[in-house]
Scaffold this motif. Structure first.
Motif, PDB file in Angstrom:
ATOM      1  N   LEU A   1      44.649-100.885 -21.789  1.00 14.05           N
ATOM      2  CA  LEU A   1      43.350-100.723 -21.141  1.00 14.05           C
ATOM      3  C   LEU A   1      42.351-101.694 -21.760  1.00 14.05           C
ATOM      4  O   LEU A   1      42.299-101.863 -22.975  1.00 14.05           O
ATOM      5  N   ALA A   2      41.540-102.330 -20.917  1.00 14.12           N
ATOM      6  CA  ALA A   2      40.489-103.212 -21.401  1.00 14.12           C
ATOM      7  C   ALA A   2      39.346-102.349 -21.915  1.00 14.12           C
ATOM      8  O   ALA A   2      38.774-101.555 -21.175  1.00 14.12           O
ATOM      9  N   LEU A   3      39.022-102.483 -23.196  1.00 19.76           N
ATOM     10  CA  LEU A   3      37.994-101.663 -23.825  1.00 19.76           C
ATOM     11  C   LEU A   3      36.972-102.537 -24.530  1.00 19.76           C
ATOM     12  O   LEU A   3      37.337-103.502 -25.216  1.00 19.76           O
ATOM     13  N   TRP A   4      35.700-102.164 -24.381  1.00 18.39           N
ATOM     14  CA  TRP A   4      34.640-102.836 -25.099  1.00 18.39           C
ATOM     15  C   TRP A   4      34.799-102.513 -26.577  1.00 18.39           C
ATOM     16  O   TRP A   4      35.095-101.379 -26.952  1.00 18.39           O
ATOM     17  N   CYS A   5      34.650-103.522 -27.420  1.00 16.80           N
ATOM     18  CA  CYS A   5      34.811-103.324 -28.852  1.00 16.80           C
ATOM     19  C   CYS A   5      33.810-104.183 -29.603  1.00 16.80           C
ATOM     20  O   CYS A   5      33.166-105.063 -29.024  1.00 16.80           O
ATOM     21  N   MET A   6      33.702-103.909 -30.885  1.00 17.29           N
ATOM     22  CA  MET A   6      32.830-104.709 -31.737  1.00 17.29           C
ATOM     23  C   MET A   6      33.542-104.973 -33.058  1.00 17.29           C
ATOM     24  O   MET A   6      34.001-104.033 -33.708  1.00 17.29           O
TER      25      MET A   6
ATOM     26  N   LEU B   1      38.199-103.718 -35.637  1.00 20.61           N
ATOM     27  CA  LEU B   1      37.562-103.511 -34.336  1.00 20.61           C
ATOM     28  C   LEU B   1      37.121-102.065 -34.259  1.00 20.61           C
ATOM     29  O   LEU B   1      37.884-101.162 -34.617  1.00 20.61           O
ATOM     30  N   TYR B   2      35.927-101.843 -33.763  1.00 21.23           N
ATOM     31  CA  TYR B   2      35.413-100.493 -33.558  1.00 21.23           C
ATOM     32  C   TYR B   2      35.272-100.258 -32.071  1.00 21.23           C
ATOM     33  O   TYR B   2      34.709-101.094 -31.350  1.00 21.23           O
ATOM     34  N   ILE B   3      35.791 -99.117 -31.616  1.00 26.19           N
ATOM     35  CA  ILE B   3      35.793 -98.771 -30.192  1.00 26.19           C
ATOM     36  C   ILE B   3      35.214 -97.371 -30.030  1.00 26.19           C
ATOM     37  O   ILE B   3      35.630 -96.442 -30.721  1.00 26.19           O
ATOM     38  N   VAL B   4      34.265 -97.242 -29.106  1.00 27.74           N
ATOM     39  CA  VAL B   4      33.662 -95.949 -28.784  1.00 27.74           C
ATOM     40  C   VAL B   4      34.286 -95.461 -27.490  1.00 27.74           C
ATOM     41  O   VAL B   4      34.365 -96.200 -26.511  1.00 27.74           O
TER      42      VAL B   4
ATOM     43  N   ALA C   1      23.338-100.610 -31.141  1.00 29.44           N
ATOM     44  CA  ALA C   1      22.466-101.746 -30.863  1.00 29.44           C
ATOM     45  C   ALA C   1      23.109-102.734 -29.901  1.00 29.44           C
ATOM     46  O   ALA C   1      22.422-103.402 -29.126  1.00 29.44           O
ATOM     47  N   LYS C   2      24.431-102.840 -29.939  1.00 30.56           N
ATOM     48  CA  LYS C   2      25.153-103.777 -29.064  1.00 30.56           C
ATOM     49  C   LYS C   2      25.605-103.157 -27.739  1.00 30.56           C
ATOM     50  O   LYS C   2      26.089-103.849 -26.865  1.00 30.56           O
ATOM     51  N   ARG C   3      25.456-101.855 -27.602  1.00 32.60           N
ATOM     52  CA  ARG C   3      25.894-101.148 -26.388  1.00 32.60           C
ATOM     53  C   ARG C   3      24.970-101.505 -25.235  1.00 32.60           C
ATOM     54  O   ARG C   3      23.775-101.253 -25.274  1.00 32.60           O
ATOM     55  N   LEU C   4      25.508-102.129 -24.196  1.00 31.37           N
ATOM     56  CA  LEU C   4      24.722-102.525 -23.033  1.00 31.37           C
ATOM     57  C   LEU C   4      24.447-101.333 -22.127  1.00 31.37           C
ATOM     58  O   LEU C   4      25.287-100.454 -21.968  1.00 31.37           O
ATOM     59  N   ASN C   5      23.276-101.323 -21.514  1.00 29.05           N
ATOM     60  CA  ASN C   5      22.878-100.314 -20.528  1.00 29.05           C
ATOM     61  C   ASN C   5      22.985 -98.894 -21.053  1.00 29.05           C
ATOM     62  O   ASN C   5      23.343 -97.975 -20.327  1.00 29.05           O
ATOM     63  N   ALA C   6      22.683 -98.714 -22.321  1.00 23.20           N
ATOM     64  CA  ALA C   6      22.760 -97.389 -22.921  1.00 23.20           C
ATOM     65  C   ALA C   6      21.561 -96.549 -22.494  1.00 23.20           C
ATOM     66  O   ALA C   6      20.431 -97.028 -22.507  1.00 23.20           O
ATOM     67  N   PRO C   7      21.825 -95.291 -22.109  1.00 22.66           N
ATOM     68  CA  PRO C   7      20.697 -94.420 -21.768  1.00 22.66           C
ATOM     69  C   PRO C   7      20.005 -93.927 -23.039  1.00 22.66           C
ATOM     70  O   PRO C   7      20.657 -93.498 -23.986  1.00 22.66           O
ATOM     71  N   GLY C   8      18.697 -94.028 -23.097  1.00 22.45           N
ATOM     72  CA  GLY C   8      17.967 -93.542 -24.265  1.00 22.45           C
ATOM     73  C   GLY C   8      17.923 -94.546 -25.398  1.00 22.45           C
ATOM     74  O   GLY C   8      18.325 -95.696 -25.268  1.00 22.45           O
TER      75      GLY C   8
ATOM     76  N   ALA D   1      18.703 -95.979 -29.369  1.00 23.92           N
ATOM     77  CA  ALA D   1      19.911 -96.152 -30.180  1.00 23.92           C
ATOM     78  C   ALA D   1      20.160 -94.927 -31.053  1.00 23.92           C
ATOM     79  O   ALA D   1      21.305 -94.502 -31.245  1.00 23.92           O
ATOM     80  N   THR D   2      19.097 -94.324 -31.571  1.00 23.51           N
ATOM     81  CA  THR D   2      19.238 -93.127 -32.407  1.00 23.51           C
ATOM     82  C   THR D   2      19.812 -91.967 -31.611  1.00 23.51           C
ATOM     83  O   THR D   2      20.713 -91.259 -32.080  1.00 23.51           O
ATOM     84  N   ALA D   3      19.304 -91.779 -30.390  1.00 23.93           N
ATOM     85  CA  ALA D   3      19.817 -90.712 -29.528  1.00 23.93           C
ATOM     86  C   ALA D   3      21.266 -90.977 -29.150  1.00 23.93           C
ATOM     87  O   ALA D   3      22.080 -90.042 -29.055  1.00 23.93           O
ATOM     88  N   LEU D   4      21.607 -92.235 -28.955  1.00 27.03           N
ATOM     89  CA  LEU D   4      22.982 -92.604 -28.609  1.00 27.03           C
ATOM     90  C   LEU D   4      23.937 -92.268 -29.756  1.00 27.03           C
ATOM     91  O   LEU D   4      25.002 -91.689 -29.538  1.00 27.03           O
ATOM     92  N   VAL D   5      23.549 -92.583 -30.982  1.00 23.56           N
ATOM     93  CA  VAL D   5      24.377 -92.288 -32.148  1.00 23.56           C
ATOM     94  C   VAL D   5      24.561 -90.776 -32.298  1.00 23.56           C
ATOM     95  O   VAL D   5      25.660 -90.300 -32.589  1.00 23.56           O
ATOM     96  N   GLU D   6      23.514 -90.019 -32.060  1.00 25.95           N
ATOM     97  CA  GLU D   6      23.610 -88.556 -32.139  1.00 25.95           C
ATOM     98  C   GLU D   6      24.558 -88.007 -31.078  1.00 25.95           C
ATOM     99  O   GLU D   6      25.339 -87.095 -31.344  1.00 25.95           O
ATOM    100  N   ARG D   7      24.484 -88.570 -29.868  1.00 21.61           N
ATOM    101  CA  ARG D   7      25.390 -88.124 -28.797  1.00 21.61           C
ATOM    102  C   ARG D   7      26.831 -88.471 -29.134  1.00 21.61           C
ATOM    103  O   ARG D   7      27.740 -87.671 -28.926  1.00 21.61           O
ATOM    104  N   TRP D   8      27.055 -89.660 -29.685  1.00 22.38           N
ATOM    105  CA  TRP D   8      28.406 -90.047 -30.080  1.00 22.38           C
ATOM    106  C   TRP D   8      28.952 -89.093 -31.135  1.00 22.38           C
ATOM    107  O   TRP D   8      30.123 -88.721 -31.090  1.00 22.38           O
ATOM    108  N   ALA D   9      28.122 -88.701 -32.075  1.00 21.36           N
ATOM    109  CA  ALA D   9      28.569 -87.795 -33.137  1.00 21.36           C
ATOM    110  C   ALA D   9      28.985 -86.446 -32.564  1.00 21.36           C
ATOM    111  O   ALA D   9      29.940 -85.832 -33.037  1.00 21.36           O
ATOM    112  N   ALA D  10      28.296 -85.998 -31.518  1.00 22.89           N
ATOM    113  CA  ALA D  10      28.576 -84.686 -30.934  1.00 22.89           C
ATOM    114  C   ALA D  10      29.691 -84.711 -29.886  1.00 22.89           C
ATOM    115  O   ALA D  10      30.478 -83.761 -29.799  1.00 22.89           O
ATOM    116  N   GLU D  11      29.788 -85.779 -29.099  1.00 17.54           N
ATOM    117  CA  GLU D  11      30.660 -85.752 -27.926  1.00 17.54           C
ATOM    118  C   GLU D  11      31.722 -86.841 -27.864  1.00 17.54           C
ATOM    119  O   GLU D  11      32.605 -86.771 -27.013  1.00 17.54           O
ATOM    120  N   CYS D  12      31.639 -87.856 -28.684  1.00 16.18           N
ATOM    121  CA  CYS D  12      32.522 -89.021 -28.524  1.00 16.18           C
ATOM    122  C   CYS D  12      33.341 -89.294 -29.783  1.00 16.18           C
ATOM    123  O   CYS D  12      33.251 -88.581 -30.766  1.00 16.18           O
TER     124      CYS D  12
END
Length: 161
Positions: free
Chosen positions: A26-31, A37-40, A95-102, A104-115
């Motif tokens: 699968l093609a996955l966005w990574c950093m 490589l880090y993948i969310v 910071a590198k995530r394109l078209n992220a809702p909200g 960066a801090t809120a995104l990191v919190e959501r990742w910690a809870a759901e991803c």
């Protein structure tokens, strides 16, 4: 120390083709960060079946012109949201995530809870490229049927045979 070709390809990676347990790649966005490589993946992010709990995967990276240049086995580890690694890596990913809702801090919190944030590190020598393109055959589909000749009501003027 990773293979020089893998190290160089890692530095430029933005997309990786990742296969878990012999499944389709699968093609996955990574950093890339520090020779890994880090993948969310997870809810609201890219779908990567099996990657969140995998221990190993197969990674293919492309070159400057889009073609595959290296495929290597990877050791997969899930980054714990309570770890020091998380506090370093997750904000960089956000910071590198394109078209992220909200924010960066809120995104990191959501990742910690759901991803799941996974770290992929080279775990062996790269595979020999071989002659195969790794192109998959088309999947079966009920939409596929033989093409018919196009219907023409009138002859096209100016067309000579």
């Amino acid at each position: 120390m990773a293979d020089p070709l893998v190290s160089e390809a890692l530095k430029k990676a933005a997309v990786a083709w990742v296969s878990v347990d012999g499944g389709p790649a699968l093609a996955l966005w990574c950093m890339p960060i520090d020779d890994a490589l880090y993948i969310v993946s997870g809810r609201g992010e890219q779908d990567a079946p099996g990657l969140a709990y995998a221990e190993e995967a197969r990674v293919s990276l492309r070159g400057d012109h889009g073609g595959r240049i290296v495929t290597w086995p990877a050791e997969v580890t899930r980054v714990d949201p309570r770890s020091e690694e998380w506090t370093t890596v997750a904000p960089q990913l956000a910071a590198k995530r394109l078209n992220a809702p909200g924010t960066a801090t809120a995104l990191v919190e959501r990742w910690a809870a759901e991803c799941s944030v996974n770290r992929l590190v080279p775990a062996g020598d790269p595979e020999e490229p071989g002659d195969a393109s790794e192109a998959a055959p088309p999947r079966e589909s009920p939409a596929a049927r033989p093409a018919k000749r196009p219907f023409r009501l009138h002859r096209v003027r100016g067309a000579r045979r």
